[in-house]
Design a protein around this motif. Sequence first.
Motif, PDB file in Angstrom:
ATOM      1  N   HIS A   9       6.331-100.239  19.638  1.00  0.00           N
ATOM      2  CA  HIS A   9       7.432-101.185  19.419  1.00  0.00           C
ATOM      3  C   HIS A   9       8.743-100.541  19.001  1.00  0.00           C
ATOM      4  O   HIS A   9       9.792-100.855  19.545  1.00  0.00           O
ATOM      5  CB  HIS A   9       6.980-102.222  18.378  1.00  0.00           C
ATOM      6  N   HIS A  10       8.740 -99.668  17.980  1.00  0.00           N
ATOM      7  CA  HIS A  10      10.010 -99.093  17.525  1.00  0.00           C
ATOM      8  C   HIS A  10       9.821 -97.750  16.838  1.00  0.00           C
ATOM      9  O   HIS A  10       8.711 -97.361  16.504  1.00  0.00           O
ATOM     10  CB  HIS A  10      10.742-100.069  16.592  1.00  0.00           C
ATOM     11  N   THR A  44      18.503-102.838  18.687  1.00  0.00           N
ATOM     12  CA  THR A  44      17.657-102.989  19.875  1.00  0.00           C
ATOM     13  C   THR A  44      18.513-102.900  21.121  1.00  0.00           C
ATOM     14  O   THR A  44      19.728-103.127  21.066  1.00  0.00           O
ATOM     15  CB  THR A  44      16.897-104.343  19.850  1.00  0.00           C
ATOM     16  N   ALA A  48      13.259-107.079  22.251  1.00  0.00           N
ATOM     17  CA  ALA A  48      12.558-106.878  20.973  1.00  0.00           C
ATOM     18  C   ALA A  48      13.542-107.031  19.808  1.00  0.00           C
ATOM     19  O   ALA A  48      14.737-106.774  19.960  1.00  0.00           O
ATOM     20  CB  ALA A  48      11.931-105.481  20.945  1.00  0.00           C
ATOM     21  N   ARG A  51      14.279-101.764  18.134  1.00  0.00           N
ATOM     22  CA  ARG A  51      13.625-100.645  18.826  1.00  0.00           C
ATOM     23  C   ARG A  51      13.874 -99.326  18.100  1.00  0.00           C
ATOM     24  O   ARG A  51      13.041 -98.424  18.172  1.00  0.00           O
ATOM     25  CB  ARG A  51      14.136-100.522  20.272  1.00  0.00           C
TER      26      ARG A  51
END
Length: 191
Positions: A9-10, A44, A48, A51
Motif C-alpha cells: 500500500h505505501h 498519494t 489510495a 502512497r
Amino acid sequence: MTTIRPVLHHVTMRTSRVSEMVNWYSTVLGAHVMFRNERAAWMTNDEANHRVAFLSAPDITDDPQKHSHNAMHHSAFEYDSFGDLMESYKRLKDEKIEPSFCLDHQMTFSLYYKDPEGNYVELQTDGSYDWKKSGAFMSTPAFAANPVGIFFDPDKVYEAHRSGMDFDAVRDLVRSGAFAPQHTPSIGLGA
Ligand SMILES: [Fe+2]
C-alpha cells in the motif's frame, strides 16, 4: 490455514526535510498532499489515501554512510508504457531532475532517481507489458546470467524514442551496448 495476502500500500520515510521531500515526490510522481503538518506529510498519486509519507522528529539526521548501511534500497513506480516513461524522463529533465543510473532489467526497463535524502525511486515500465510474462522471464537462464541488467544512457534512449524507434528496437540496441553510458554508474550498494 490459507494465507490471506495483503496488497502493498505505501512507503513511509523518516526525514529531516519534510517540505523538500513533499516537493520532490510531487514533481517526480505527480503526488499530492492528503494531509500535512509541520512534522509529517502523507501523499498519494492515485486513488489510495496515501502512497508515500514522511515523518520527522528533531533528532533525525542524515546518515553519511546510508548506501553501505542496512536500509531499503528503493521504492518503484510503474508506467503503462515505454512512451510514458520516456515522456516523464523528459519532463523531469526539464525540471533538472535526472536519474542516477538506468538499467534494462529485462523484466522491467528502469530509471533510478535519488530523492533529496538519497533514497532511490525507480520509475519503470514492464519489460513485456505483461506481469505474467515478465515474471516468467525471471525463471530463465538469461535472467540468472545477469539479474542486475544492462546499464543505458537515458539521453541516448530518449533520442531514439523521439526519433520514432519502438521499445523492442530500443532494447535490442541497449543489449548490443549501443546505448551504454560513458562510465558505469554507482547503484548505491556499499561505500
Ligand atoms: Fe526495483
